[in-house]
Design a protein around this motif. Structure first.
Motif, PDB file in Angstrom:
ATOM      1  N   VAL A  17       0.854  -1.192   0.000  1.00  0.00           N
ATOM      2  CA  VAL A  17       0.000   0.000   0.000  1.00  0.00           C
ATOM      3  C   VAL A  17       0.889   1.242   0.000  1.00  0.00           C
ATOM      4  N   THR A  22      -8.649  -0.707   5.688  1.00  0.00           N
ATOM      5  CA  THR A  22      -9.926  -0.884   5.001  1.00  0.00           C
ATOM      6  C   THR A  22      -9.771  -1.826   3.822  1.00  0.00           C
ATOM      7  N   SER A  23      -8.693  -1.643   3.068  1.00  0.00           N
ATOM      8  CA  SER A  23      -8.498  -2.465   1.868  1.00  0.00           C
ATOM      9  C   SER A  23      -8.394  -3.942   2.205  1.00  0.00           C
ATOM     10  N   LEU A  77     -11.116  -6.791   0.937  1.00  0.00           N
ATOM     11  CA  LEU A  77     -10.723  -7.841   0.005  1.00  0.00           C
ATOM     12  C   LEU A  77     -10.855  -9.241   0.591  1.00  0.00           C
ATOM     13  N   TRP A 137      -1.669  -7.810   3.030  1.00  0.00           N
ATOM     14  CA  TRP A 137      -0.993  -6.509   2.941  1.00  0.00           C
ATOM     15  C   TRP A 137       0.398  -6.667   3.543  1.00  0.00           C
ATOM     16  N   LEU A 144      -1.347  -1.158  -4.253  1.00  0.00           N
ATOM     17  CA  LEU A 144      -2.575  -0.383  -4.079  1.00  0.00           C
ATOM     18  C   LEU A 144      -2.158   1.038  -3.704  1.00  0.00           C
ATOM     19  N   TRP A 159     -11.950   8.915  -2.773  1.00  0.00           N
ATOM     20  CA  TRP A 159     -11.861   8.271  -1.461  1.00  0.00           C
ATOM     21  C   TRP A 159     -12.408   9.193  -0.379  1.00  0.00           C
ATOM     22  N   ARG A 174     -16.349   3.368  -0.673  1.00  0.00           N
ATOM     23  CA  ARG A 174     -14.955   2.951  -0.540  1.00  0.00           C
ATOM     24  C   ARG A 174     -14.807   1.447  -0.761  1.00  0.00           C
ATOM     25  N   ILE A 201     -12.554  -0.073  -4.139  1.00  0.00           N
ATOM     26  CA  ILE A 201     -11.489  -1.066  -3.954  1.00  0.00           C
ATOM     27  C   ILE A 201     -11.827  -2.341  -4.720  1.00  0.00           C
ATOM     28  N   ASN A 202     -13.042  -2.840  -4.525  1.00  0.00           N
ATOM     29  CA  ASN A 202     -13.431  -4.081  -5.204  1.00  0.00           C
ATOM     30  C   ASN A 202     -13.399  -3.939  -6.720  1.00  0.00           C
TER      31      ASN A 202
END
Length: 267
Positions: free
Chosen positions: A120, A136-137, A141, A157, A167, A205, A220, A224-225
């Motif tokens: 990230v 959050t990511s 996911l 991550w 990302l 974002w 958000r 991401i998705n």
């Protein structure tokens, strides 16, 4: 998310010049690489731009384990300890042009599915919380409603070692520069995926989109998705019918038509 530019027809006499320009673009790395680390500054971003122009509370289940150790953030990325009213966040069109890795990490609790490791990066100078973005990511996911559905994938991550993608949270201008490397026009408004770089527009974002008005957390999840979905090989889809949930690969930032907004691949 950006619209792909169609190449214009050129007369025969311009073929040689075009070949030279294409070779220059092929030799130029993504802006991600130009501006990250190594003492890069806004001058590096301007050089890259010149080259490019020439050629809710508890939304997620506990599906990850966060790594410990190290500061929350470093490298000058803004940290926000308290919740921010999205309307009060003013994302600049351009921040510093320098991408800083977010320290930390989180691994999935699932033990099956293809492992996708990602790093990230957040543009230095943005008035946004990089740690929140990263956490959050990984929660999104690894949610069973996301691409981890049915044990297909699991997402980790990381900050070290090889990765399957990066990302990135970037200002509108830096987003445009990066997406342009994939011949995508994001117009300062959209996000994109270029090869192994998933680029999220920081303005989106912070503020969301009209279809998700008043539902920023859900937007958000969607963005991401959607963009990671492109990295996994999924293409854009249209609205399946009036009143139906919009597919996550529909360009919902631009609107949902007769569909209803939906942030998940497997709602």
């Amino acid at each position: 998310m950006g619209k792909r530019r169609k190449p214009k027809k050129r007369p025969y006499r311009q073929i040689t010049a075009l070949a030279v320009a294409v070779a220059a673009v092929a030799a130029t790395p993504l802006v991600t690489d130009v501006v990250r680390g190594g003492g890069s500054t806004a001058d590096g971003l301007r050089d890259a731009e010149a080259k490019a122009s020439r050629s809710s509370d508890r939304v997620f289940p506990a599906t990850v384990q966060e790594a410990t150790g190290g500061p929350e953030l470093d490298g000058g990325v803004a940290v926000t300890r308290k919740s921010i009213d999205p309307a009060s966040v003013k994302v600049p069109r351009y921040a510093s042009g320098k991408l800083v890795p977010v320290p930390g990490g989180a691994r999935p609790t699932a033990t099956r599915g293809r492992l996708m490791r990602y790093r990230v990066l957040v543009e230095k100078g943005l008035p946004l919380d990089g740690t929140e973005f990263a956490r959050t990511s990984v929660r999104v996911l690894n949610d069973p409603r996301s691409w981890a559905h049915g044990g297909a994938y699991r997402f980790e991550w990381v900050t070290k070692g090889p990765v399957d993608f990066e990302l990135i949270l970037a200002s509108p201008r830096l987003t445009d520069l990066q997406c342009r490397q994939g011949y995508l026009d994001t117009d300062g408004l959209y996000s994109c995926r270029v090869r192994d770089h998933v680029v999220i527009n920081a303005m989106r974002w912070a503020q969301g989109a009209e279809a998700y008005q008043g539902r920023l957390a859900e937007y958000r999840i969607y963005v991401i998705n959607h963009e990671v979905g492109h990295r996994l090989g999924h293409k854009h889809e249209g609205c399946p019918g009036p009143g139906r949930l919009a597919p996550v690969m529909m360009q919902q930032t631009k609107g949902v038509g007769e569909c209803r907004p939906n942030p998940w691949p497997y709602p």
